[in-house]
Design an enzyme around this catalytic site. Structure first.
Site, PDB file in Angstrom:
ATOM      1  N   ARG A 152      10.317  22.589 -10.236  1.00  0.00           N
ATOM      2  CA  ARG A 152      11.114  21.354 -10.402  1.00  0.00           C
ATOM      3  C   ARG A 152      10.332  20.118  -9.956  1.00  0.00           C
ATOM      4  NH1 ARG A 152      17.396  23.341  -9.493  1.00  0.00           N
ATOM      5  NH2 ARG A 152      17.359  24.720 -11.324  1.00  0.00           N
ATOM      6  N   THR A 160       4.721  35.062   4.354  1.00  0.00           N
ATOM      7  CA  THR A 160       4.661  36.473   4.737  1.00  0.00           C
ATOM      8  C   THR A 160       5.630  36.697   5.884  1.00  0.00           C
ATOM      9  OG1 THR A 160       3.324  38.178   5.850  1.00  0.00           O
ATOM     10  CG2 THR A 160       2.583  35.931   6.125  1.00  0.00           C
ATOM     11  N   ASP A 207       5.196  38.720   8.154  1.00  0.00           N
ATOM     12  CA  ASP A 207       4.439  39.143   9.343  1.00  0.00           C
ATOM     13  C   ASP A 207       4.101  37.977  10.280  1.00  0.00           C
ATOM     14  OD1 ASP A 207       4.444  41.599   8.076  1.00  0.00           O
ATOM     15  OD2 ASP A 207       2.458  41.329   7.209  1.00  0.00           O
ATOM     16  N   ARG A 262      21.820  56.184  25.471  1.00  0.00           N
ATOM     17  CA  ARG A 262      20.552  56.576  24.850  1.00  0.00           C
ATOM     18  C   ARG A 262      19.489  55.503  25.021  1.00  0.00           C
ATOM     19  NH1 ARG A 262      22.671  59.053  19.230  1.00  0.00           N
ATOM     20  NH2 ARG A 262      23.171  61.084  20.081  1.00  0.00           N
ATOM     21  N   GLY A 309       5.481  44.007  10.561  1.00  0.00           N
ATOM     22  CA  GLY A 309       4.588  42.966  11.102  1.00  0.00           C
ATOM     23  C   GLY A 309       3.116  43.316  11.022  1.00  0.00           C
ATOM     24  N   GLU A 331      14.865  46.019  26.402  1.00  0.00           N
ATOM     25  CA  GLU A 331      14.403  46.374  27.749  1.00  0.00           C
ATOM     26  C   GLU A 331      12.875  46.463  27.797  1.00  0.00           C
ATOM     27  OE1 GLU A 331      17.432  47.493  26.636  1.00  0.00           O
ATOM     28  OE2 GLU A 331      18.371  46.326  28.237  1.00  0.00           O
ATOM     29  N   ARG A 346      18.711  52.132  37.256  1.00  0.00           N
ATOM     30  CA  ARG A 346      19.479  50.943  37.639  1.00  0.00           C
ATOM     31  C   ARG A 346      20.864  50.931  36.987  1.00  0.00           C
ATOM     32  NH1 ARG A 346      16.997  46.590  35.787  1.00  0.00           N
ATOM     33  NH2 ARG A 346      15.089  47.530  35.011  1.00  0.00           N
ATOM     34  N   GLU A 390       5.214  47.927  14.273  1.00  0.00           N
ATOM     35  CA  GLU A 390       4.652  49.040  13.478  1.00  0.00           C
ATOM     36  C   GLU A 390       3.144  49.205  13.680  1.00  0.00           C
ATOM     37  OE1 GLU A 390       5.189  48.359   9.258  1.00  0.00           O
ATOM     38  OE2 GLU A 390       4.035  46.500   9.291  1.00  0.00           O
ATOM     39  N   ARG A 415      12.632  43.078   4.523  1.00  0.00           N
ATOM     40  CA  ARG A 415      11.983  42.218   3.516  1.00  0.00           C
ATOM     41  C   ARG A 415      12.914  41.784   2.406  1.00  0.00           C
ATOM     42  NH1 ARG A 415       6.144  44.371   2.561  1.00  0.00           N
ATOM     43  NH2 ARG A 415       6.859  44.740   0.447  1.00  0.00           N
TER      44      ARG A 415
HETATM   45  P1  ATP Z   1       1.631  40.437   3.170  1.00  0.00           P
HETATM   46  O1  ATP Z   1       0.741  40.481   4.373  1.00  0.00           O
HETATM   47  O2  ATP Z   1       2.878  39.706   3.412  1.00  0.00           O
HETATM   48  O3  ATP Z   1       1.842  41.773   2.539  1.00  0.00           O
HETATM   49  P2  ATP Z   1      -0.652  39.511   1.663  1.00  0.00           P
HETATM   50  O4  ATP Z   1      -0.849  38.363   0.772  1.00  0.00           O
HETATM   51  O5  ATP Z   1      -1.507  39.523   2.919  1.00  0.00           O
HETATM   52  O6  ATP Z   1       0.892  39.578   2.031  1.00  0.00           O
HETATM   53  P3  ATP Z   1      -2.222  41.678   0.515  1.00  0.00           P
HETATM   54  O7  ATP Z   1      -1.792  42.968  -0.083  1.00  0.00           O
HETATM   55  O8  ATP Z   1      -3.147  41.748   1.662  1.00  0.00           O
HETATM   56  O9  ATP Z   1      -0.882  40.886   0.859  1.00  0.00           O
HETATM   57  O10 ATP Z   1      -2.945  40.810  -0.620  1.00  0.00           O
HETATM   58  C1  ATP Z   1      -2.319  40.585  -1.877  1.00  0.00           C
HETATM   59  C2  ATP Z   1      -3.353  40.550  -2.978  1.00  0.00           C
HETATM   60  O11 ATP Z   1      -4.282  39.477  -2.756  1.00  0.00           O
HETATM   61  C3  ATP Z   1      -4.238  41.779  -3.113  1.00  0.00           C
HETATM   62  O12 ATP Z   1      -3.634  42.839  -3.814  1.00  0.00           O
HETATM   63  C4  ATP Z   1      -5.427  41.210  -3.900  1.00  0.00           C
HETATM   64  O13 ATP Z   1      -5.113  41.122  -5.285  1.00  0.00           O
HETATM   65  C5  ATP Z   1      -5.550  39.807  -3.324  1.00  0.00           C
HETATM   66  N1  ATP Z   1      -6.621  39.829  -2.293  1.00  0.00           N
HETATM   67  C6  ATP Z   1      -6.548  40.339  -1.043  1.00  0.00           C
HETATM   68  N2  ATP Z   1      -7.727  40.232  -0.403  1.00  0.00           N
HETATM   69  C7  ATP Z   1      -8.573  39.642  -1.277  1.00  0.00           C
HETATM   70  C8  ATP Z   1      -9.962  39.281  -1.243  1.00  0.00           C
HETATM   71  N3  ATP Z   1     -10.713  39.499  -0.153  1.00  0.00           N
HETATM   72  N4  ATP Z   1     -10.505  38.675  -2.332  1.00  0.00           N
HETATM   73  C9  ATP Z   1      -9.756  38.459  -3.434  1.00  0.00           C
HETATM   74  N5  ATP Z   1      -8.443  38.803  -3.538  1.00  0.00           N
HETATM   75  C10 ATP Z   1      -7.868  39.382  -2.496  1.00  0.00           C
END
Ligand code: ATP
Length: 323
Positions: A25, A125, A127, A162, A170, A187, A211, A222, A256
């Site tokens: 938009r 993300t 994370d 429990r 993350g 805790e 306590r 994770e 997510r």
């Molecule tokens: P999240 O951490 O939330 O899952 P993200 O963007 O870190 O998101 P990734 O799976 O690490 O998720 O990356 C998504 C896509 O980005 C990969 O599948 C790839 O296509 C591209 N990508 C990742 N690293 C590289 C790199 N070093 N060079 C080029 N493309 C990349």
């Protein structure tokens, strides 16, 4: 610039749709043709593009996930993959691209930028491990989902006296665990940033039992050196943790897929709109994020190497308040 495209990549994050809508938009309001690229970098390589007008992004702001789809695309790690993507973009007359995604996705955006294609990133993300934004798109929703689950689990843990080890997402970043743990009154919190010693954790939980607390909630990231089930197994094998019965629960993908909170809808709108404005203004090769409450751009070459440590105040508070 006449044609602007947007894609979502990596793990989906609540608020991505708000960002897509804002890019489209804002682009349209500035007189551009706007395009959606489907399935992340895979769609870019395959030329899976579709024109998107303002009506095509109606009624998506409240939806979780991404209407454009997302993908992990190994081919984009190669120079040939990036070159092919640029040829596809040129072929469709697209002159600028907004990449909504996390660390990996912004590394991909940086690869496009290095080959001369105008690109701007949106920090997205759950994370919250991305340098260049204090908080990323999807974090607030994921935190609220985790928090609801922790609140509910605490009720049942109390009924049955429990200890519950709750695993949150993350990856290698403990932000979600730390914040959900503090806000959920856990805790103990187990983070990837600080190796946990199972004996010490068991002692801490034992102390909570002695306590007289009816429950012990342990939030486990994770990516920690032991995950929730790993800790339970260790406790069983070494006959640690007497008193409480204990169980592990993995929250996983429910964090997510939720509908975005108000905060994530506003954040997606703000970042998406600003990303479109920046690329139109010629500020390319940057990530749009929020730093100390302000929309900020950070060069992608800094984003891909930058580290975002956990806030030491919260780390200290987590330890002090879990009594
Ligand atoms: P999240 O951490 O939330 O899952 P993200 O963007 O870190 O998101 P990734 O799976 O690490 O998720 O990356 C998504 C896509 O980005 C990969 O599948 C790839 O296509 C591209 N990508 C990742 N690293 C590289 C790199 N070093 N060079 C080029 N493309 C990349």
């Amino acid at each position: 610039m006449k044609n602007l495209a947007v894609l979502t990549s990596g793990g989906d994050a609540p608020g991505m749709n708000a960002a897509i809508r804002a890019v489209v938009r804002t682009g349209q309001a500035r007189g551009l043709q706007t395009w959606g690229v489907y399935e992340g970098y895979s769609g870019l390589i395959e030329g899976n593009f579709k024109r998107l007008g303002p009506r095509d992004v109606g009624s998506i702001i409240q939806r979780g996930g991404t209407v454009l789809g997302s993908a992990r695309c190994p081919q984009f790690h190669t120079e040939e993959g990036v070159e092919l993507a640029i040829r596809r973009l040129h072929g469709a007359g697209i002159e600028g691209l907004v990449v909504i995604g996390g660390n990996g996705s912004q590394t991909g955006a940086h690869a496009l930028h290095k080959m001369g294609f105008p690109v701007v990133g949106v920090a997205s993300t759950i994370d919250n491990d991305l340098y260049g934004s204090d908080v990323t798109l999807g974090v607030d929703t994921a935190l609220n989902v985790a928090l609801n689950a922790i609140d509910n689990l605490k009720v049942t843990a109390s009924s049955h006296r429990r200890a519950l080890l709750v695993e949150v997402m993350g990856r290698k970043c403990g932000y979600l665990a730390l914040m959900a743990g503090i806000a959920g009154g856990a805790e103990a919190i187990v983070l990837p940033e600080i190796d946990v010693v199972p004996e010490q954790l068991a002692e801490r939980i034992q102390d909570v039992y002695q306590r007289g607390k009816p429950h012990a909630i342990v939030v486990v990231a994770e990516g920690a050196n032991y995950n929730a089930e790993g800790l339970c197994q260790y406790f069983r094998e070494h006959e640690l943790l007497r008193g409480y019965e204990f169980r592990s629960t993995v929250l996983g993908y429910v964090q997510r897929g939720a509908p975005p909170t108000c905060a994530d809808r506003l954040l997606g709108t703000r970042l998406g709109s600003e990303a479109a404005e920046q690329i139109i203004a010629g500020n390319q090769g940057v990530l749009v994020g929020i730093i100390t409450g302000q929309v900020t751009t950070t060069p992608l070459e800094e984003v891909v190497v930058g580290k975002k440590p956990l806030d030491p105040w919260f780390l200290k508070a987590a330890d002090m308040l879990a009594r």
